[in-house]
Design a protein around this motif. Structure first.
Motif, mmCIF file in Angstrom:
data_model
loop_
_atom_site.group_PDB
_atom_site.id
_atom_site.type_symbol
_atom_site.label_atom_id
_atom_site.label_comp_id
_atom_site.label_asym_id
_atom_site.label_seq_id
_atom_site.Cartn_x
_atom_site.Cartn_y
_atom_site.Cartn_z
ATOM 1 N N HIS A 2 23.477 -11.608 -14.350
ATOM 2 C CA HIS A 2 22.720 -12.835 -14.522
ATOM 3 C C HIS A 2 21.468 -12.753 -13.670
ATOM 4 O O HIS A 2 21.542 -12.659 -12.458
ATOM 5 N N ALA A 3 20.312 -12.757 -14.301
ATOM 6 C CA ALA A 3 19.050 -12.673 -13.565
ATOM 7 C C ALA A 3 18.310 -13.983 -13.699
ATOM 8 O O ALA A 3 17.925 -14.369 -14.787
ATOM 9 N N GLN A 32 30.555 -18.978 -5.974
ATOM 10 C CA GLN A 32 29.242 -18.510 -6.441
ATOM 11 C C GLN A 32 28.171 -19.594 -6.407
ATOM 12 O O GLN A 32 27.059 -19.377 -5.928
ATOM 13 N N GLU A 33 28.469 -20.773 -6.933
ATOM 14 C CA GLU A 33 27.442 -21.794 -7.075
ATOM 15 C C GLU A 33 26.851 -22.198 -5.736
ATOM 16 O O GLU A 33 25.627 -22.279 -5.571
ATOM 17 N N LEU A 49 24.352 -11.428 -10.769
ATOM 18 C CA LEU A 49 25.807 -11.465 -10.711
ATOM 19 C C LEU A 49 26.383 -10.333 -11.548
ATOM 20 O O LEU A 49 25.982 -10.141 -12.700
ATOM 21 N N LEU A 50 27.335 -9.595 -10.966
ATOM 22 C CA LEU A 50 28.006 -8.505 -11.674
ATOM 23 C C LEU A 50 29.510 -8.638 -11.510
ATOM 24 O O LEU A 50 29.994 -9.197 -10.515
ATOM 25 N N ILE A 76 33.163 -11.503 -8.085
ATOM 26 C CA ILE A 76 31.759 -11.246 -8.419
ATOM 27 C C ILE A 76 31.068 -10.492 -7.302
ATOM 28 O O ILE A 76 31.304 -10.751 -6.118
ATOM 29 N N VAL A 77 30.203 -9.574 -7.679
ATOM 30 C CA VAL A 77 29.248 -9.013 -6.729
ATOM 31 C C VAL A 77 27.936 -9.766 -6.922
ATOM 32 O O VAL A 77 27.334 -9.729 -7.998
ATOM 33 N N LEU A 78 27.525 -10.494 -5.896
ATOM 34 C CA LEU A 78 26.282 -11.253 -5.938
ATOM 35 C C LEU A 78 25.219 -10.493 -5.157
ATOM 36 O O LEU A 78 25.457 -10.116 -4.004
ATOM 37 N N SER A 79 24.083 -10.264 -5.789
ATOM 38 C CA SER A 79 22.945 -9.629 -5.117
ATOM 39 C C SER A 79 21.764 -10.580 -5.162
ATOM 40 O O SER A 79 21.503 -11.207 -6.196
#
Length: 304
Positions: A2-3, A32-33, A49-50, A76-79
């Protein structure tokens, strides 16, 4: 993936930047949020998000979420991307406040060169086939010069999510691919990025009406339709169907609740003998919806 901001948009905003700071961590979907909002508040320029439980070749990703929904994986991996001089200790402090159980060693930082981050989205996307003819191609990859009977939908990686597609969208694309659309009128209710509407137009539909309750989705659909050369075929609007409109096919990739409520509206706008495809339904919800729509439609079948 998600970009929130595409690489192109960031390049326009920060044309002179030479390097960036990337923060990444693994978290639960229910965290996440709050984490994403906090990072944006302290200067995140983009958030990705991956799926933490899959490599990029197997990622179950989201191409077109249902209306009002952001479906996520359980882990999730959040970057997050920041300007290079951003204070790392400050970011660690913010995350520590939000996730007390988070160890500092779980937060990873790396410097990203300008030429690298511009490609970080682009390189994730590969062509995807749905059915026999239909393909989704990112703009950075050229389709074959001799396509045969293949049909290509081109999407900006900044507007698409992941290396695969959400299963509900995939089912709709495959259904459109095997359905005779030449000269037909199609309604795409909950059009999102416009991928289903564009696919229908490229597969031969004479007219497509894309409807969404999010003005940003309407703009994204309009931009994608223009770039795919089918803007003249697609009418985009907020939730409002002209009472005189009758569609040969109606596809709705939304949630079970709205599908239940919208049944009379859909029935009023599918011509006798027309086709209906409903998606975005969780296992166990199909029985109630089949009963609901049986008042107006025959030969209803639940498929997975």
């Amino acid at each position: 993936m998600h970009a929130d901001n595409s690489a192109t948009e960031l390049a326009n905003r920060y044309p002179s930047a030479m390097s960036w700071l990337e923060l990444s961590l693994t978290l639960r979907s229910d965290q996440q949020e709050a984490v994403e909002a906090a990072l944006e508040d302290v200067g995140a320029l983009a958030v990705t998000l991956l799926d933490a439980d899959a490599d990029t070749s197997n990622e179950q990703a989201i191409l077109e979420p249902a209306v009002g929904e952001t479906p996520l994986w359980s882990l999730i991996v959040l970057s997050a991307l920041f300007e290079a001089e951003t204070d790392r200790s400050g970011l660690i402090h913010v995350l520590g406040e939000l996730i007390p159980e988070l160890e500092p060693g779980q937060i990873l930082f790396r410097e990203v060169a300008d030429q690298d981050w511009t490609r970080v989205w682009m390189d994730q996307f590969k062509p995807m086939q749905f059915g026999e003819r239909l393909w989704i191609y990112p703009w950075n990859i050229e389709p074959p010069s001799d396509p045969g009977n293949a049909v290509f939908v081109r999407l900006d990686p900044g507007l698409a999510f992941g290396t695969g597609t959400h299963p509900t969208t995939a089912l709709c694309l495959e259904w459109l691919d095997r359905t005779e659309l030449d000269g037909k009128t199609v309604i795409d209710y909950g059009c999102g990025s416009g991928v289903l509407a564009i696919a229908a137009a490229l597969l031969g539909a004479a007219e497509v009406i894309g409807i969404d309750n999010d003005p940003q989705a309407i703009e994204a659909s309009r931009d994608n339709a223009t770039r795919n050369g089918v803007a003249k075929k697609i009418l985009l609007r907020l939730p409002d169907i002209d009472e005189r409109t009758l569609a040969d096919l109606l596809v709705a990739n939304i949630l079970a609740g709205p599908l239940h409520e919208l049944a009379p509206l859909f029935a009023a706008h599918v011509r006798p003998g027309g086709l209906l495809a409903l998606s975005g339904i969780l296992s166990g919800q199909e029985t109630e919806l089949l009963e609901r729509y049986s008042e107006w439609f025959e030969d209803l079948v639940a498929s997975k």
